[in-house]
Design a protein around this motif. Structure first.
Motif, PDB file in Angstrom:
ATOM      1  N   LEU A  17       0.679  -1.275  -0.103  1.00  0.00           N
ATOM      2  CA  LEU A  17      -0.085   0.160  -0.091  1.00  0.00           C
ATOM      3  C   LEU A  17       0.974   1.282   0.036  1.00  0.00           C
ATOM      4  O   LEU A  17       1.693   1.374   0.714  1.00  0.00           O
ATOM      5  N   ILE A  18       0.639   2.103  -1.051  1.00  0.00           N
ATOM      6  CA  ILE A  18       1.524   3.465  -1.039  1.00  0.00           C
ATOM      7  C   ILE A  18       0.391   4.636  -1.329  1.00  0.00           C
ATOM      8  O   ILE A  18      -0.442   4.420  -2.353  1.00  0.00           O
ATOM      9  N   GLY A  19       0.568   5.364  -0.683  1.00  0.00           N
ATOM     10  CA  GLY A  19      -0.258   6.638  -0.966  1.00  0.00           C
ATOM     11  C   GLY A  19       0.487   7.912  -0.706  1.00  0.00           C
ATOM     12  O   GLY A  19       1.465   8.197  -0.111  1.00  0.00           O
ATOM     13  N   GLU A  20      -0.043   9.003  -1.330  1.00  0.00           N
ATOM     14  CA  GLU A  20       0.442  10.405  -0.695  1.00  0.00           C
ATOM     15  C   GLU A  20      -0.209  10.904   0.657  1.00  0.00           C
ATOM     16  O   GLU A  20      -1.422  11.222   0.551  1.00  0.00           O
ATOM     17  N   SER A  37      -1.520  11.247   6.752  1.00  0.00           N
ATOM     18  CA  SER A  37      -0.361  11.957   6.753  1.00  0.00           C
ATOM     19  C   SER A  37       0.828  11.215   7.018  1.00  0.00           C
ATOM     20  O   SER A  37       0.746  10.043   7.316  1.00  0.00           O
ATOM     21  N   GLN A  38       2.175  11.353   6.634  1.00  0.00           N
ATOM     22  CA  GLN A  38       3.335  10.726   6.926  1.00  0.00           C
ATOM     23  C   GLN A  38       3.410  10.418   8.469  1.00  0.00           C
ATOM     24  O   GLN A  38       3.562   9.415   8.668  1.00  0.00           O
ATOM     25  N   PHE A  49       4.548   8.629  -0.105  1.00  0.00           N
ATOM     26  CA  PHE A  49       5.773   9.272  -0.999  1.00  0.00           C
ATOM     27  C   PHE A  49       5.136  10.648  -1.179  1.00  0.00           C
ATOM     28  O   PHE A  49       4.004  11.103  -0.996  1.00  0.00           O
ATOM     29  N   SER A  50       6.058  11.353  -1.711  1.00  0.00           N
ATOM     30  CA  SER A  50       6.170  12.874  -2.047  1.00  0.00           C
ATOM     31  C   SER A  50       5.409  13.031  -3.449  1.00  0.00           C
ATOM     32  O   SER A  50       5.577  12.176  -4.028  1.00  0.00           O
ATOM     33  N   ASP A  51       4.994  14.189  -3.667  1.00  0.00           N
ATOM     34  CA  ASP A  51       4.650  14.518  -4.998  1.00  0.00           C
ATOM     35  C   ASP A  51       5.592  14.648  -5.960  1.00  0.00           C
ATOM     36  O   ASP A  51       5.592  14.254  -7.237  1.00  0.00           O
ATOM     37  N   ARG A  52       6.878  14.714  -5.417  1.00  0.00           N
ATOM     38  CA  ARG A  52       8.015  14.825  -6.385  1.00  0.00           C
ATOM     39  C   ARG A  52       8.344  13.221  -6.723  1.00  0.00           C
ATOM     40  O   ARG A  52       8.564  13.144  -8.057  1.00  0.00           O
ATOM     41  N   ARG A  54       6.058  10.978  -7.122  1.00  0.00           N
ATOM     42  CA  ARG A  54       4.980  10.575  -7.844  1.00  0.00           C
ATOM     43  C   ARG A  54       5.140  11.039  -9.231  1.00  0.00           C
ATOM     44  O   ARG A  54       4.969  10.253 -10.195  1.00  0.00           O
ATOM     45  N   ASP A  55       5.452  12.244  -9.572  1.00  0.00           N
ATOM     46  CA  ASP A  55       5.707  12.980 -10.801  1.00  0.00           C
ATOM     47  C   ASP A  55       6.967  12.046 -11.566  1.00  0.00           C
ATOM     48  O   ASP A  55       6.925  11.957 -12.828  1.00  0.00           O
ATOM     49  N   ALA A  56       8.042  11.844 -10.617  1.00  0.00           N
ATOM     50  CA  ALA A  56       9.235  11.190 -11.343  1.00  0.00           C
ATOM     51  C   ALA A  56       8.788   9.606 -11.741  1.00  0.00           C
ATOM     52  O   ALA A  56       9.026   9.039 -12.859  1.00  0.00           O
ATOM     53  N   ILE A  57       7.738   9.103 -11.157  1.00  0.00           N
ATOM     54  CA  ILE A  57       7.394   7.606 -11.264  1.00  0.00           C
ATOM     55  C   ILE A  57       6.284   7.922 -12.493  1.00  0.00           C
ATOM     56  O   ILE A  57       6.501   7.028 -13.450  1.00  0.00           O
ATOM     57  N   ARG A  58       5.228   8.739 -12.422  1.00  0.00           N
ATOM     58  CA  ARG A  58       4.261   8.734 -13.471  1.00  0.00           C
ATOM     59  C   ARG A  58       4.557   9.668 -14.805  1.00  0.00           C
ATOM     60  O   ARG A  58       4.132   9.537 -15.719  1.00  0.00           O
TER      61      ARG A  58
END
Length: 87
Positions: A17-20, A37-38, A49-52, A54-58
Motif C-alpha cells: 500500500l502506497i499513498g500520498e 499524513s506521513q 511518498f511525495s509529489d516529487r 509521484r511525478d518521477a514515477i508517472r
C-alpha cells in the motif's frame, strides 16, 4: 494494521500500500478525521511518498497533460525502456 489484514485475507498474499500522505484543506490537522499524513501513518504498514516522487514515477507535474506529460515521461510509463519522440 486492520486494513492491511483485511487486504491480506481478501487476496491471499501481502499487498503493498502506497499513498500520498497530505495534511491540507478543510481536514488539515485532524479537523474532521485523522489525516493520512506521513506522521499519522507511521507504523501502520502503509507507505507514503511525495509529489516529487509521484511525478518521477508517472511523469509530468500535478497539472500537466498532453505533450508536456509525454515529454516529461516517467519511470512507470517507460522512460528508461521505451523512450518516446518528445524526450
Amino acid at each position: 494494521e486492520q486494513l492491511k489484514a483485511k487486504l491480506l485475507a481478501s487476496v491471499g498474499h501481502d499487498v503493498q500500500l502506497i499513498g500520498e500522505g497530505w495534511n491540507f484543506g478543510e481536514v488539515a490537522n485532524g479537523a474532521r478525521f485523522i489525516q493520512a499524513s506521513q506522521l499519522s501513518l507511521n507504523g501502520s504498514g502503509i507507505a507514503t511518498f511525495s509529489d516529487r516522487a509521484r511525478d518521477a514515477i508517472r511523469g509530468g507535474g500535478s497539472s500537466e497533460s498532453g505533450d508536456n506529460l509525454i515529454r516529461k515521461q516517467g519511470y512507470i510509463n517507460g522512460l528508461f525502456v521505451d523512450p518516446n519522440a518528445l524526450n
